[in-house]
Every structure is written in C-alpha cells, then in structure tokens.
Design a protein around this motif. Structure first.
Motif, PDB file in Angstrom:
ATOM      1  N   PHE A 178       0.826  -1.204   0.000  1.00  0.00           N
ATOM      2  CA  PHE A 178       0.000   0.000   0.000  1.00  0.00           C
ATOM      3  C   PHE A 178       0.861   1.256   0.000  1.00  0.00           C
ATOM      4  CE2 PHE A 178      -1.755   3.185   3.035  1.00  0.00           C
ATOM      5  CZ  PHE A 178      -2.652   3.785   2.161  1.00  0.00           C
ATOM      6  N   LEU A 179       1.872   1.312   0.859  1.00  0.00           N
ATOM      7  CA  LEU A 179       2.747   2.484   0.921  1.00  0.00           C
ATOM      8  C   LEU A 179       3.504   2.675  -0.395  1.00  0.00           C
ATOM      9  CD1 LEU A 179       4.306   2.275   4.513  1.00  0.00           C
ATOM     10  CD2 LEU A 179       2.501   3.794   3.701  1.00  0.00           C
ATOM     11  N   LEU A 180       4.026   1.589  -0.940  1.00  0.00           N
ATOM     12  CA  LEU A 180       4.773   1.689  -2.194  1.00  0.00           C
ATOM     13  C   LEU A 180       3.866   2.149  -3.335  1.00  0.00           C
ATOM     14  CD1 LEU A 180       7.334   1.248  -3.855  1.00  0.00           C
ATOM     15  CD2 LEU A 180       6.678  -1.160  -4.093  1.00  0.00           C
ATOM     16  N   GLY A 181       2.684   1.546  -3.437  1.00  0.00           N
ATOM     17  CA  GLY A 181       1.772   1.917  -4.512  1.00  0.00           C
ATOM     18  C   GLY A 181       1.282   3.347  -4.392  1.00  0.00           C
ATOM     19  N   LEU A 182       0.968   3.775  -3.166  1.00  0.00           N
ATOM     20  CA  LEU A 182       0.465   5.132  -2.980  1.00  0.00           C
ATOM     21  C   LEU A 182       1.554   6.168  -3.250  1.00  0.00           C
ATOM     22  CD1 LEU A 182      -1.958   6.823  -2.214  1.00  0.00           C
ATOM     23  CD2 LEU A 182      -1.274   6.637   0.193  1.00  0.00           C
ATOM     24  N   THR A 183       2.795   5.850  -2.892  1.00  0.00           N
ATOM     25  CA  THR A 183       3.900   6.769  -3.178  1.00  0.00           C
ATOM     26  C   THR A 183       4.084   6.952  -4.682  1.00  0.00           C
ATOM     27  OG1 THR A 183       5.047   6.131  -1.130  1.00  0.00           O
ATOM     28  CG2 THR A 183       6.364   7.172  -2.860  1.00  0.00           C
ATOM     29  N   VAL A 184       4.121   5.837  -5.408  1.00  0.00           N
ATOM     30  CA  VAL A 184       4.300   5.908  -6.864  1.00  0.00           C
ATOM     31  C   VAL A 184       3.106   6.592  -7.521  1.00  0.00           C
ATOM     32  CG1 VAL A 184       4.625   4.557  -8.978  1.00  0.00           C
ATOM     33  CG2 VAL A 184       5.766   3.866  -6.851  1.00  0.00           C
ATOM     34  N   LEU A 185       1.891   6.265  -7.068  1.00  0.00           N
ATOM     35  CA  LEU A 185       0.690   6.872  -7.650  1.00  0.00           C
ATOM     36  C   LEU A 185       0.665   8.382  -7.404  1.00  0.00           C
ATOM     37  CD1 LEU A 185      -2.093   6.611  -8.999  1.00  0.00           C
ATOM     38  CD2 LEU A 185      -3.045   6.153  -6.727  1.00  0.00           C
ATOM     39  N   SER A 186       1.005   8.811  -6.200  1.00  0.00           N
ATOM     40  CA  SER A 186       0.985  10.236  -5.871  1.00  0.00           C
ATOM     41  C   SER A 186       1.956  11.017  -6.745  1.00  0.00           C
ATOM     42  CB  SER A 186       1.336  10.445  -4.396  1.00  0.00           C
ATOM     43  OG  SER A 186       0.402   9.802  -3.556  1.00  0.00           O
ATOM     44  N   TRP A 187       3.178  10.515  -6.866  1.00  0.00           N
ATOM     45  CA  TRP A 187       4.170  11.217  -7.665  1.00  0.00           C
ATOM     46  C   TRP A 187       3.852  11.149  -9.152  1.00  0.00           C
ATOM     47  CZ3 TRP A 187       7.262  14.777  -6.073  1.00  0.00           C
ATOM     48  CH2 TRP A 187       7.678  14.796  -4.743  1.00  0.00           C
ATOM     49  N   SER A 188       3.283  10.028  -9.605  1.00  0.00           N
ATOM     50  CA  SER A 188       2.912   9.914 -11.019  1.00  0.00           C
ATOM     51  C   SER A 188       1.830  10.926 -11.368  1.00  0.00           C
ATOM     52  CB  SER A 188       2.423   8.489 -11.326  1.00  0.00           C
ATOM     53  OG  SER A 188       3.444   7.540 -11.133  1.00  0.00           O
ATOM     54  N   TYR A 189       0.825  11.027 -10.516  1.00  0.00           N
ATOM     55  CA  TYR A 189      -0.254  11.980 -10.772  1.00  0.00           C
ATOM     56  C   TYR A 189       0.266  13.412 -10.750  1.00  0.00           C
ATOM     57  CZ  TYR A 189      -4.578  14.605 -10.217  1.00  0.00           C
ATOM     58  OH  TYR A 189      -5.594  15.512 -10.375  1.00  0.00           O
ATOM     59  N   ALA A 190       1.097  13.732  -9.747  1.00  0.00           N
ATOM     60  CA  ALA A 190       1.633  15.094  -9.652  1.00  0.00           C
ATOM     61  C   ALA A 190       2.471  15.443 -10.879  1.00  0.00           C
ATOM     62  CB  ALA A 190       2.462  15.229  -8.378  1.00  0.00           C
ATOM     63  N   CYS A 191       3.292  14.515 -11.343  1.00  0.00           N
ATOM     64  CA  CYS A 191       4.132  14.779 -12.517  1.00  0.00           C
ATOM     65  C   CYS A 191       3.285  14.941 -13.777  1.00  0.00           C
ATOM     66  CB  CYS A 191       5.129  13.647 -12.704  1.00  0.00           C
ATOM     67  SG  CYS A 191       6.427  13.578 -11.442  1.00  0.00           S
ATOM     68  N   MET A 192       2.225  14.137 -13.922  1.00  0.00           N
ATOM     69  CA  MET A 192       1.348  14.254 -15.082  1.00  0.00           C
ATOM     70  C   MET A 192       0.725  15.639 -15.165  1.00  0.00           C
ATOM     71  SD  MET A 192      -0.589  10.564 -14.962  1.00  0.00           S
ATOM     72  CE  MET A 192      -1.960  11.216 -15.909  1.00  0.00           C
ATOM     73  N   VAL A 193       0.225  16.127 -14.040  1.00  0.00           N
ATOM     74  CA  VAL A 193      -0.478  17.412 -14.034  1.00  0.00           C
ATOM     75  C   VAL A 193       0.496  18.566 -14.197  1.00  0.00           C
ATOM     76  CG1 VAL A 193      -1.939  18.960 -12.686  1.00  0.00           C
ATOM     77  CG2 VAL A 193      -2.367  16.494 -12.647  1.00  0.00           C
ATOM     78  N   LEU A 194       1.557  18.580 -13.399  1.00  0.00           N
ATOM     79  CA  LEU A 194       2.466  19.722 -13.394  1.00  0.00           C
ATOM     80  C   LEU A 194       3.273  19.829 -14.685  1.00  0.00           C
ATOM     81  CD1 LEU A 194       3.763  19.586  -9.713  1.00  0.00           C
ATOM     82  CD2 LEU A 194       1.939  20.999 -10.673  1.00  0.00           C
ATOM     83  N   SER A 195       3.527  18.707 -15.337  1.00  0.00           N
ATOM     84  CA  SER A 195       4.265  18.771 -16.604  1.00  0.00           C
ATOM     85  C   SER A 195       3.374  19.199 -17.763  1.00  0.00           C
ATOM     86  CB  SER A 195       4.878  17.402 -16.922  1.00  0.00           C
ATOM     87  OG  SER A 195       3.871  16.420 -17.070  1.00  0.00           O
ATOM     88  N   ALA A 196       2.064  18.968 -17.653  1.00  0.00           N
ATOM     89  CA  ALA A 196       1.140  19.308 -18.735  1.00  0.00           C
ATOM     90  C   ALA A 196       0.589  20.714 -18.613  1.00  0.00           C
ATOM     91  CB  ALA A 196      -0.010  18.302 -18.777  1.00  0.00           C
ATOM     92  N   ASP A 197       0.404  21.203 -17.382  1.00  0.00           N
ATOM     93  CA  ASP A 197      -0.220  22.505 -17.174  1.00  0.00           C
ATOM     94  C   ASP A 197       0.868  23.577 -17.105  1.00  0.00           C
ATOM     95  OD1 ASP A 197      -1.955  24.593 -16.512  1.00  0.00           O
ATOM     96  OD2 ASP A 197      -3.251  23.230 -15.410  1.00  0.00           O
ATOM     97  N   LEU A 198       1.346  24.023 -18.272  1.00  0.00           N
ATOM     98  CA  LEU A 198       2.425  25.005 -18.324  1.00  0.00           C
ATOM     99  C   LEU A 198       1.974  26.377 -17.859  1.00  0.00           C
ATOM    100  CD1 LEU A 198       4.035  24.025 -21.751  1.00  0.00           C
ATOM    101  CD2 LEU A 198       4.685  23.294 -19.453  1.00  0.00           C
ATOM    102  N   GLU A 199       0.669  26.623 -17.838  1.00  0.00           N
ATOM    103  CA  GLU A 199       0.160  27.915 -17.397  1.00  0.00           C
ATOM    104  C   GLU A 199       0.549  28.172 -15.946  1.00  0.00           C
ATOM    105  OE1 GLU A 199      -4.108  30.321 -17.118  1.00  0.00           O
ATOM    106  OE2 GLU A 199      -4.048  28.157 -17.472  1.00  0.00           O
ATOM    107  N   PHE A 200       0.634  27.114 -15.165  1.00  0.00           N
ATOM    108  CA  PHE A 200       1.016  27.265 -13.760  1.00  0.00           C
ATOM    109  C   PHE A 200       2.411  27.868 -13.637  1.00  0.00           C
ATOM    110  CE2 PHE A 200       3.370  25.240 -10.224  1.00  0.00           C
ATOM    111  CZ  PHE A 200       2.748  25.882  -9.172  1.00  0.00           C
ATOM    112  N   TRP A 201       3.324  27.435 -14.504  1.00  0.00           N
ATOM    113  CA  TRP A 201       4.695  27.912 -14.410  1.00  0.00           C
ATOM    114  C   TRP A 201       4.868  29.296 -15.022  1.00  0.00           C
ATOM    115  CZ3 TRP A 201       6.702  24.888 -11.041  1.00  0.00           C
ATOM    116  CH2 TRP A 201       6.366  23.546 -11.009  1.00  0.00           C
ATOM    117  N   THR A 202       4.028  29.668 -15.978  1.00  0.00           N
ATOM    118  CA  THR A 202       4.191  30.963 -16.628  1.00  0.00           C
ATOM    119  C   THR A 202       3.507  32.091 -15.858  1.00  0.00           C
ATOM    120  OG1 THR A 202       2.264  30.495 -18.011  1.00  0.00           O
ATOM    121  CG2 THR A 202       4.432  29.911 -18.900  1.00  0.00           C
TER     122      THR A 202
END
Length: 238
Positions: A178-202
C-alpha cells in the motif's frame, strides 16, 4: 493543569462528540461514524478554500495548514491512546477527490499508457489498503498488547492510525504494498499534471488540477518517509 488532566479532558471531549453524532431511526437513534464524517467535512472545506485561492502563495498556505492539522490529529490519536476512523476517511476521500480531478481535468491530455498506468496503480493501492485494513490478527497471549487499540497482535510492528489498526504479521506485506503503490501513484499523478499545465509555471496561478497535484506531491513525500521507515525497520530486525 497537568498534562494527564488535559489529556483526560480532551479525550472526554472527543468521546462526547462521537456519542452525540446520531440520527433518528424507527428502532432507536443510530450512532454515526463521527470521525469519518468530520474528515469528509474538513476536506470539503479545504477544497473550497483551495478553489477560491488562485494565488499560489495562498494555496501553499492552506496546504501547509492542512498538513499541520493532520500532524496534530495523528499525534492526538497516539498520545490519547484512542482509535478513530478520521484519518482512514481522510485518505479515502482524498483519493476520491483527486480521481474526480483526473476525470474532469487531466485524462483527456494524457496518453492511453499513462491512463492505464494510473488506473493500475489505483487498483493496487485500493486492494492493498483494503487488505491491510480488513485483515485481522489472530490473538496470541505471547505477544505484547498495543497501548492504542488494546489488541494483542502477533509480529506487531506498530500501530498505524491511517488504517486504524496495528501492523503485524497478518497485514505487513499488504501495508508495504500500500505504501509503495500510494507513493508511486501520488508522484505519477503530480508529474502528469504539473508537466502538462504550463500555465502554472508561466503565470504562477493554481487552477483546480494543479492544487490537487501539489496536494498529491505532499502526500507522496509523507508516504515515502513512512515506506523508508518500514524498510529501515525490516533491515534492522534480528
């Protein structure tokens, strides 16, 4: 007032709140799970505050405040030797809320591989979480008793307030998965969103999926620390 007296009053306050959470019923008033309902209400309020805060400084402020609140609840449950479904409900409602964000804002901009990857991780997290939560230990008098839940757990490692029971030989593997899966899932989701939503960085704004991604990233840091602690504990076993 000394610390034991303060703890006794705080424990009495929590018990009174839990006892008064009832609804009318033909056969008599039914007690509600006050902890689970309270977690859902606090998360709903936090989500509304994040939606109203378009400036990233305010978003970070509310996220830090939410983290401090969770730390206080975590320590309170352990220091007062009390059980609560508050953190279990918080975890499940958080996953449901982030999945809603995924369906509304994220999945259309992702590849099929990323979508399948996230759903596979989500299935693993839910399955291992339910296993860690529902598996019950066999009572053995030779084992030490937990001071939080009062149960005698074979191979007891620690009491985890996030699954509201002890981690022992009956659910240790499920808890680690559970801990391993939740860690990977959390970081995967965060990377998907933050890498796609460039408006946040601009423009340094936080639209709804971005604040959820920051929330997921913070959760990933927390679960990775828990996982590291478990790995160290296993490696130092005699």
């Amino acid at each position: 007032m000394c610390a034991p007296e303060r703890r006794a009053k705080l424990r009495g306050f929590f018990r009174a709140c839990a006892d008064r959470a009832r609804i009318p019923w033909p056969s008599g008033a039914k007690r509600l799970n006050a902890g689970a309902l309270a977690a859902a209400a606090v998360l709903w309020a936090l989500r509304r505050l994040l939606e109203l805060s378009s400036c990233w400084q305010w978003v970070l402020f509310w996220l830090v405040l939410g983290g401090l609140h969770l730390a206080w609840v975590h320590l309170t449950c352990l220091q007062l030797n009390m059980r609560s479904d508050y953190l279990v409900s918080w975890l499940l409602v958080s996953i449901a809320g982030l999945y809603y964000d995924f369906l509304v804002h994220v999945w259309r901009r992702q590849s099929w591989f990323q979508i399948l990857w996230c759903h596979a991780l989500l299935a693993e997290v839910l399955a291992s979480f339910l296993a860690a939560l529902l598996l019950k230990p066999k009572q053995e008098d030779s084992e030490s008793m937990c001071r939080v839940c009062g149960h005698i757990v074979p191979g007891r490692d620690h009491h985890c307030v996030w699954i509201n029971q002890c981690v022992g030989s009956h659910n240790h593997r499920a808890f680690l998965c559970f801990l391993l899966g939740l860690t990977v899932l959390s970081w995967s989701y965060a990377c998907m969103v933050l890498s796609a939503d460039l408006e946040f960085w601009t423009e340094m704004r936080c639209p709804p999926p971005v604040d959820g991604a920051l929330y997921a990233a913070a959760g990933g840091i927390f679960t990775s620390l828990l996982l590291l602690g478990q790995v160290i504990s296993i490696s130092t076993m005699a």
